[in-house]
Design an enzyme around this catalytic site. Structure first.
Site, PDB file in Angstrom:
ATOM      1  N   HIS A 116       0.807  -1.211   0.000  1.00 28.51           N
ATOM      2  CA  HIS A 116       0.000   0.000   0.000  1.00 28.51           C
ATOM      3  C   HIS A 116       0.847   1.270   0.000  1.00 28.51           C
ATOM      4  O   HIS A 116       0.464   2.275  -0.623  1.00 28.51           O
ATOM      5  CB  HIS A 116      -0.941  -0.015   1.199  1.00 28.51           C
ATOM      6  CG  HIS A 116      -2.020  -1.043   1.083  1.00 28.51           C
ATOM      7  ND1 HIS A 116      -2.774  -1.482   2.156  1.00 28.51           N
ATOM      8  CD2 HIS A 116      -2.487  -1.732  -0.001  1.00 28.51           C
ATOM      9  CE1 HIS A 116      -3.648  -2.384   1.744  1.00 28.51           C
ATOM     10  NE2 HIS A 116      -3.491  -2.558   0.452  1.00 28.51           N
ATOM     11  N   HIS A 172      -7.766  -8.216  -8.362  1.00 30.41           N
ATOM     12  CA  HIS A 172      -8.267  -9.011  -7.227  1.00 30.41           C
ATOM     13  C   HIS A 172      -8.498  -8.033  -6.071  1.00 30.41           C
ATOM     14  O   HIS A 172      -7.672  -7.904  -5.166  1.00 30.41           O
ATOM     15  CB  HIS A 172      -7.264 -10.093  -6.833  1.00 30.41           C
ATOM     16  CG  HIS A 172      -6.947 -11.064  -7.936  1.00 30.41           C
ATOM     17  ND1 HIS A 172      -6.111 -10.748  -8.981  1.00 30.41           N
ATOM     18  CD2 HIS A 172      -7.374 -12.336  -8.161  1.00 30.41           C
ATOM     19  CE1 HIS A 172      -6.017 -11.789  -9.805  1.00 30.41           C
ATOM     20  NE2 HIS A 172      -6.780 -12.755  -9.330  1.00 30.41           N
ATOM     21  N   SER A 207      -6.550  -1.647  -1.095  1.00 24.25           N
ATOM     22  CA  SER A 207      -6.005  -0.917  -2.240  1.00 24.25           C
ATOM     23  C   SER A 207      -7.079  -0.240  -3.097  1.00 24.25           C
ATOM     24  O   SER A 207      -6.834   0.876  -3.597  1.00 24.25           O
ATOM     25  CB  SER A 207      -5.124  -1.840  -3.090  1.00 24.25           C
ATOM     26  OG  SER A 207      -5.688  -3.121  -3.237  1.00 24.25           O
ATOM     27  N   GLU A 242     -13.541  -8.380  -8.724  1.00 18.51           N
ATOM     28  CA  GLU A 242     -13.606  -9.207  -7.514  1.00 18.51           C
ATOM     29  C   GLU A 242     -14.660 -10.286  -7.721  1.00 18.51           C
ATOM     30  O   GLU A 242     -15.841  -9.987  -7.912  1.00 18.51           O
ATOM     31  CB  GLU A 242     -13.940  -8.361  -6.282  1.00 18.51           C
ATOM     32  CG  GLU A 242     -14.101  -9.165  -5.003  1.00 18.51           C
ATOM     33  CD  GLU A 242     -12.920 -10.103  -4.737  1.00 18.51           C
ATOM     34  OE1 GLU A 242     -13.159 -11.324  -4.578  1.00 18.51           O
ATOM     35  OE2 GLU A 242     -11.769  -9.619  -4.705  1.00 18.51           O
ATOM     36  N   ASP A 261     -13.488 -12.911 -13.420  1.00 18.86           N
ATOM     37  CA  ASP A 261     -12.093 -13.305 -13.218  1.00 18.86           C
ATOM     38  C   ASP A 261     -11.186 -12.101 -13.445  1.00 18.86           C
ATOM     39  O   ASP A 261     -11.328 -11.361 -14.429  1.00 18.86           O
ATOM     40  CB  ASP A 261     -11.728 -14.422 -14.190  1.00 18.86           C
ATOM     41  CG  ASP A 261     -10.264 -14.785 -14.118  1.00 18.86           C
ATOM     42  OD1 ASP A 261      -9.876 -15.503 -13.180  1.00 18.86           O
ATOM     43  OD2 ASP A 261      -9.502 -14.334 -15.008  1.00 18.86           O
ATOM     44  N   GLY A 262     -10.230 -11.903 -12.534  1.00 15.62           N
ATOM     45  CA  GLY A 262      -9.396 -10.720 -12.600  1.00 15.62           C
ATOM     46  C   GLY A 262      -8.521 -10.642 -13.827  1.00 15.62           C
ATOM     47  O   GLY A 262      -8.394  -9.575 -14.450  1.00 15.62           O
ATOM     48  N   ASP A 270      -2.942  -8.503  -7.559  1.00 15.46           N
ATOM     49  CA  ASP A 270      -2.733  -8.905  -6.168  1.00 15.46           C
ATOM     50  C   ASP A 270      -3.546 -10.160  -5.863  1.00 15.46           C
ATOM     51  O   ASP A 270      -4.460 -10.135  -5.043  1.00 15.46           O
ATOM     52  CB  ASP A 270      -3.143  -7.734  -5.258  1.00 15.46           C
ATOM     53  CG  ASP A 270      -3.014  -8.064  -3.784  1.00 15.46           C
ATOM     54  OD1 ASP A 270      -2.272  -9.001  -3.444  1.00 15.46           O
ATOM     55  OD2 ASP A 270      -3.677  -7.394  -2.977  1.00 15.46           O
TER      56      ASP A 270
END
Length: 256
Positions: free
Chosen positions: A19, A42, A97, A115, A139-140, A160
């Protein structure tokens, strides 16, 4: 697999590294009066409470942000975003984030957040709707590939994943190569854990071979508990903004 929930780990030392660097890069980008795109593959729920039973149970925040925040100068971007979160949601609130990005970016900028976890997606949507963020229950990596190159073309992507599936380490270099091929000017930041089994080694070797000029920053810290496998974390950043390397060196001193 959708079992991972970051609430148990919010505010840990891996979050601090990730972060702090994310806030530095976003703050750098918004200094220029040009719009940008922020994409996260994600995203999680975006907002956490460090006094929640799950967070207290692991004690990771107590050994993380609660232990090291005062070591930061009073006014770097990360601390400013922490203060803004607490002012709005209370002293126990901690920003993920997506919220750090939303608090930094401007009306001219665009936010895309992916997400897949149903509960996390719902909570994320509730947190970021006031910023008109685009929240994708998909799906990311598929979302990232579909969105690139984004409009505006200038921007940053945070990758991430929870690394729940062992094959993540094998497929991530290919995903990133495909994204970077479509979006060669984009800042692409990958977070990864340093585990006792060194699962990241092959992935990082392949990424470094593909992107030799990328910034790689790793920090080490004691496992949160005796049976925990994470002993550090890393960021691999393609097209890192000017000054990110120096900021990473300053950050390393917190973990020395």
């Amino acid at each position: 697999m959708l079992s991972y929930q970051h609430l148990y780990h919010a505010g840990n030392l891996a979050d601090v590294q990730k972060h702090a660097l994310l806030c530095f890069m976003l703050d750098y980008l918004v200094q220029k009066d040009k719009p940008l795109s922020y994409i996260e593959t994600h995203a999680g729920r975006g907002l956490y409470r460090l006094d929640a039973e799950e967070a207290v149970k692991t004690g990771e925040a107590a050994k993380g942000i609660m232990a090291v925040e005062d070591a930061f100068a009073p006014d770097p971007p990360y601390r400013l975003r922490l203060a803004a979160t607490r002012a709005r949601w209370g002293d126990a609130a901690y920003p993920g984030s997506p919220l750090l990005a939303a608090l930094t970016l401007r009306e001219m900028d665009t936010i895309h957040l992916a997400e897949l976890h149903p509960q996390e997606h719902r909570l994320l949507s509730e947190v970021v709707h006031i910023w008109d963020a685009h929240v994708h229950k998909k799906d990311g990596f598929a979302t990232a590939l579909a969105l690139t190159p984004p409009t505006p073309r200038r921007g940053l992507m945070l990758i991430d994943p929870p690394y729940e599936v062992k094959t993540d380490y094998d497929v991530i270099p290919g995903h990133i190569a495909n994204i970077a091929r479509k979006w060669n000017v984009g800042i692409i930041a990958l977070w990864y854990p340093l585990l006792t089994n060194a699962a990241h080694i092959g992935m990082l070797a392949e990424l470094s071979a593909r992107f030799p000029d990328a910034l790689r920053h790793e920090v080490r810290f004691p496992a949160a508990k005796a049976d925990h496998k994470m002993i550090g974390s890393g960021m691999f950043i393609i097209n890192a903004p000017w000054g990110t390397g120096d900021e990473a060196k300053r950050l390393s001193r917190l973990f020395a």
